[in-house]
Scaffold this motif. Structure first.
Motif, PDB file in Angstrom:
ATOM      1  N   ASP A   7      -5.462  -1.659  -5.197  1.00 45.00           N
ATOM      2  CA  ASP A   7      -4.911  -2.221  -3.966  1.00 45.00           C
ATOM      3  C   ASP A   7      -5.942  -3.187  -3.387  1.00 45.00           C
ATOM      4  O   ASP A   7      -6.975  -2.773  -2.905  1.00 45.00           O
ATOM      5  N   GLU A   8      -5.653  -4.445  -3.465  1.00 44.98           N
ATOM      6  CA  GLU A   8      -6.543  -5.495  -2.966  1.00 44.98           C
ATOM      7  C   GLU A   8      -7.984  -5.310  -3.448  1.00 44.98           C
ATOM      8  O   GLU A   8      -8.893  -5.124  -2.640  1.00 44.98           O
ATOM      9  N   GLU A  42      -6.523   0.963  -0.927  1.00 52.27           N
ATOM     10  CA  GLU A  42      -7.241   0.308   0.174  1.00 52.27           C
ATOM     11  C   GLU A  42      -8.739   0.360  -0.107  1.00 52.27           C
ATOM     12  O   GLU A  42      -9.151   0.128  -1.227  1.00 52.27           O
ATOM     13  N   THR A  45       0.824  -1.196   0.000  1.00 49.60           N
ATOM     14  CA  THR A  45       0.000   0.000   0.000  1.00 49.60           C
ATOM     15  C   THR A  45       0.868   1.260   0.000  1.00 49.60           C
ATOM     16  O   THR A  45       0.584   2.223  -0.711  1.00 49.60           O
TER      17      THR A  45
HETATM   18 MG   LIG Z   1      -2.200  -2.785   2.061  1.00 51.13          MG
END
Ligand SMILES: [Mg+2]
Ligand SMILES: Nc1ncnc2c1ncn2[C@@H]1O[C@H](COP(=O)(O)OP(=O)(O)OP(=O)(O)O)[C@@H](O)[C@H]1O
Lengths: 252, 315
Positions: B164-165, B91, B51
């Motif tokens: 991010d994810e 995120e 991140t």
């Molecule tokens: Mg992360």
């Protein structure tokens, strides 16, 4: 320039789409009605004219403090809420510099302040038109415009102070607290400290430019232009601190 | 391709990107490139610095050292020109909860030049949110916000998508769907995608390449989906009746290595080349060893990943 206008429009929408937005104007409406009622109830034969009523309302002691407090509450959220909601991440990854984004936010809170003051003037004038005598005095329009301008400067100074604390603290609650405390302390501090000469350089002593036309300088030797320069210096300082902090900050 | 051409063609180049926070190197001299139409996975255990790396790429955090170039433009010195090629979710996707999905997207439309109402409609349909656009985001599920996040990221036709994810909070059907449209976006529109994750299985299904990092440092990178080379040793397990006799017999065959003996399941794990398998079988047969099963034991990327990153250690 067009794109900056779009940024301001975005900020305005973020503010105005909140449910609390209308409450701001409703509070002002209620205040003006209350002042009007008090005048009618206590004035007896000496009823003011429409325009006199409007200029009473537009003064700092009329609706001025409530306008300032409302402006502070909305200003406090304009940067800090983006942090609290996490929306700052999407806001700052666009093709705009951070300075541009922050400038659009500042312009928006000034516009909001303007709208509050113009709204007060319109409500006071319409309300007065219904209740009071229509006879006009000398230069009264000019007086109202002047009162509105001084009111804008007074509120604008506190808005800028609040804006800075919003950027620095990133917490709307803390920022509202600081902003309100500053407004409430102003009266007490300027009373307590007016005996000392250095106090003329304090922000509190220079926020209300209308006094030079009415009650005169708070400290011997202060002038209209002196206060204007001191107030402008503080505003620039607050803005510089806001922009430097906002540009440098890591968004984690 | 020469190194020079590579530089010309890479959509994104990370060069010695480093982040120091209070004396600690959160990201340390990270360099890698992303090419057009490629889906690259940024892989690492929790706390590896994925991140943080992404925050630096999109300019939310300052780099302590190094630079990132997007289409040749520096994020540090030419931010607005570089960032306009990126669409990203960092995120969790966060929106203004008191506004509708549509009003939220309009915000980002106004911030980019040349995004038409048509385009806005196209992306909402792509992520399947057309029926939820007039609902307040407050009432969105995490999966719906994830989709709105993708819509927001695609709105201005970026050449690089950074996620991010992205499958965080999606249900299995949603994960599959997301995977499918990410692949489609990369294939059809030629958009490059950088996805971070700590879920390896996820990456194997979607990425053409993974970059593995740990404790902020580059560990290795892997091209996925490459055919296994013929001359490489493979590993097989043979289930037999008598483990000891089988081991002796197999060890007699040339170039066969006994890797492991699994006593509970009576399995012998061997490392050898394809053409030696018949020899081993013949040998076991001649020694009267009964064979019940022969299976190839693939070392999954997961095992490799754990090897690279030293298991479950969190930085
Ligand atoms: Mg992360
Ligand atoms: N603002 C900060 N100050 C200090 N340390 C930080 C800060 N932000 C991140 N870190 C540390 O940097 C490391 C990397 O964090 P990062 O969030 O980038 O990891 P990640 O790879 O995204 O992990 P995850 O898979 O859990 O999302 C962690 O050890 C974290 O504690």
């Amino acid at each position: 320039m067009l794109s900056f206008g779009q940024l301001v429009y975005n900020e305005w929408l973020k503010m105005s789409k909140k449910r609390s937005f209308l409450i701001a104007y409703a509070a002002i409406l209620i205040c003006i009605a209350a002042v009007g009622y008090l005048i009618v109830a206590t004035a007896g034969d000496e009823m003011p004219t429409v325009l006199e009523f409007t200029s009473i309302i537009m003064a700092k002691n009329g609706v001025g403090v409530i306008v300032t407090i409302i402006a502070i509450i909305f200003t406090a959220g304009v940067v800090s809420k983006e942090h609290q909601l996490g929306t700052i991440k999407f806001l700052l990854i666009r093709a705009h510099s951070r300075s541009e984004i922050l400038a659009s936010k500042y312009v928006t809170v000034l516009l909001f302040t303007c709208s509050l003051i113009i709204f007060s003037a319109i409500i006071a004038a319409t309300g007065g038109f219904i209740v009071f005598d229509h006879a006009a005095g000398d230069h009264i329009w000019q007086k109202i415009a002047q009162a509105a301008l001084y009111q804008f400067i007074y509120t604008g100074i506190y808005v800028t102070l609040t804006f800075m604390f919003g950027v620095i603290t990133r917490s709307s609650g803390a920022t509202i607290g600081i902003g309100m405390t500053a407004v409430l302390l102003e009266g007490i501090l300027s009373m307590l400290l007016s005996g000392y000469d250095f106090s003329k350089y304090l922000l509190f002593m220079n926020t209300d430019l209308s006094i030079y036309a009415s009650s005169g300088p708070p400290i011997e030797g202060m002038t209209f232009s002196f206060s204007s320069v001191v107030a402008a210096a503080y505003v620039l300082l607050f803005l510089a601190a806001s922009f430097v902090t906002f540009k440098k900050r890591d968004i984690a | 391709m020469s190194a020079y051409q590579n530089q010309q063609h890479a959509v994104m180049q990370l060069r010695n990107v480093t982040k120091l926070i209070s004396g600690k190197k959160i990201v340390d001299q990270l360099s890698f490139d992303v090419y057009p139409g490629e889906i690259v996975g940024l892989l690492g255990p929790n706390g590896a610095g994925k991140t943080t790396t992404i925050r630096m790429i999109v300019g939310l955090m300052d780099m302590s050292e190094g630079d990132v170039f997007i289409q040749g433009k520096s994020i540090r010195s030419d931010f607005t020109k570089a960032i306009r090629n990126i669409g990203a979710i960092i995120e969790n996707p966060e929106f203004y909860p008191y506004m509708t999905g549509y009003d939220n997207l309009k915000q980002y439309q106004r911030m980019s030049e040349g995004v038409t109402e048509e385009r806005l409609k196209t992306v909402t349909e792509l992520v399947g949110l057309q029926d939820a656009m007039n609902k307040k985001v407050r009432a969105y599920s995490l999966g719906m916000r994830q989709r709105l996040g993708i819509a927001q990221a695609l709105l201005h036709n970026p050449s690089l998508l950074i996620l991010d994810e992205p499958t965080n909070g999606l249900d299995p059907a949603g994960i599959r769907e997301m995977r499918e449209y990410l692949k489609r976006i990369a294939n059809e529109a030629g958009i490059s995608i950088l996805v971070s994750s700590h879920l390896l299985a996820e990456m194997e299904l979607m990425c053409s390449r993974v970059v593995v990092i740990q404790e902020g440092k580059y560990v290795t990178h892997r091209t996925l989906g490459e055919p296994v080379l013929q001359e490489q040793n493979i590993s097989i397990s043979i289930r037999v009746d008598d483990l000891d006799r089988a081991r002796k017999a197999a060890a007699n065959v040339e170039q066969v290595e006994v890797v492991q003996m699994l006593v509970e399941s009576n399995e012998l794990v061997l490392s050898l080349m394809d053409e030696q398998i018949p020899q081993v079988v013949a040998k076991l047969g001649s020694e009267q060893v009964q064979i019940y099963r022969i299976t190839e034991t693939k070392q999954s990327l997961e095992d490799e990943f754990l090897k690279w990153t030293g298991g479950n250690r969190i930085a």
